[in-house]
Design a protein around this motif. Structure first.
Motif, PDB file in Angstrom:
ATOM      1  N   ILE A 191      85.734  84.827  35.636  1.00 21.85           N
ATOM      2  CA  ILE A 191      85.191  84.182  34.446  1.00 21.85           C
ATOM      3  C   ILE A 191      86.264  83.687  33.536  1.00 21.85           C
ATOM      4  O   ILE A 191      87.233  84.430  33.273  1.00 21.85           O
TER       5      ILE A 191
ATOM      6  N   ALA B 198      87.746  81.280  30.598  1.00 15.73           N
ATOM      7  CA  ALA B 198      87.743  80.770  29.356  1.00 15.73           C
ATOM      8  C   ALA B 198      88.920  80.019  29.019  1.00 15.73           C
ATOM      9  O   ALA B 198      90.187  80.536  29.005  1.00 15.73           O
TER      10      ALA B 198
ATOM     11  N   LEU C 211      83.348  88.225  26.182  1.00 13.64           N
ATOM     12  CA  LEU C 211      83.153  86.966  26.653  1.00 13.64           C
ATOM     13  C   LEU C 211      82.238  86.639  27.794  1.00 13.64           C
ATOM     14  O   LEU C 211      81.603  85.606  27.969  1.00 13.64           O
TER      15      LEU C 211
ATOM     16  N   ARG D   9      79.038  86.207  26.306  1.00 12.74           N
ATOM     17  CA  ARG D   9      78.835  84.872  25.565  1.00 12.74           C
ATOM     18  C   ARG D   9      78.666  83.773  26.627  1.00 12.74           C
ATOM     19  O   ARG D   9      77.933  82.589  26.202  1.00 12.74           O
ATOM     20  N   LEU D  10      79.187  84.159  27.645  1.00 14.75           N
ATOM     21  CA  LEU D  10      79.266  83.038  28.975  1.00 14.75           C
ATOM     22  C   LEU D  10      77.886  83.500  29.698  1.00 14.75           C
ATOM     23  O   LEU D  10      77.916  82.566  30.969  1.00 14.75           O
TER      24      LEU D  10
ATOM     25  N   VAL E 125      76.094  80.594  31.960  1.00 11.38           N
ATOM     26  CA  VAL E 125      76.537  79.277  31.673  1.00 11.38           C
ATOM     27  C   VAL E 125      77.122  79.059  33.010  1.00 11.38           C
ATOM     28  O   VAL E 125      77.880  79.774  33.557  1.00 11.38           O
TER      29      VAL E 125
ATOM     30  N   ARG F 265      78.770  75.684  34.490  1.00  7.01           N
ATOM     31  CA  ARG F 265      78.985  74.339  34.369  1.00  7.01           C
ATOM     32  C   ARG F 265      79.536  73.575  35.442  1.00  7.01           C
ATOM     33  O   ARG F 265      79.398  72.473  35.418  1.00  7.01           O
TER      34      ARG F 265
END
Length: 129
Positions: free
Chosen positions: A101, A103, A117, A120-121, A124, A126
């Motif tokens: 992961i 960031a 994190l 939070r992710l 997601v 992208r």
């Protein structure tokens, strides 16, 4: 490995800010993290100070190839920041941290309290959007 959290930060100046950032990340991010510092400063005392600090903090530091940086004027700095991120992503992150992961933090971003994190992710993606 899978679930590993890698934080990438590109630095140019303000060496002391990196020390504060790493301390805050280690103190507040709930996951075990690895920090990868991309030193985008030209040769000289500033780059040496970053290398010394990274060694003292036991974090990995990398320097993009010279041809990816042109420090001739201020407008180049933001483009070089992007070039440094592209370089580290293509040459290090994808090959050495394929399941991590990731960031990407600006060097003036500091967590002020506990943060996950991973949470939070979560969800997601992208790469495929």
């Amino acid at each position: 490995g899978e679930g590993e959290v890698l934080i990438v930060t590109v630095v140019f100046n303000q060496v002391e800010m990196l020390a504060y950032q790493v301390d805050a990340l280690r103190q507040h991010v709930t996951e075990r993290i690895q920090v990868l510092v991309v030193i985008n400063s030209p040769w000289g005392p500033l780059r040496e100070a970053f290398l010394t600090l990274c060694a003292a903090l036991d974090i990995r530091a990398v320097i993009p190839p010279e041809d990816s940086r042109d420090m001739s004027d201020g407008s180049q700095i933001s483009r070089n920041h992007s070039a440094a991120l592209n370089w580290v992503w293509k040459t290090i992150v994808l090959s050495e941290y394929p399941k991590a992961i990731v960031a990407i933090f600006d060097p003036d971003l500091f967590p002020l309290g506990p943060v996950s994190l991973v949470e939070r992710l979560r969800g997601v993606d992208r790469v495929n959007e």
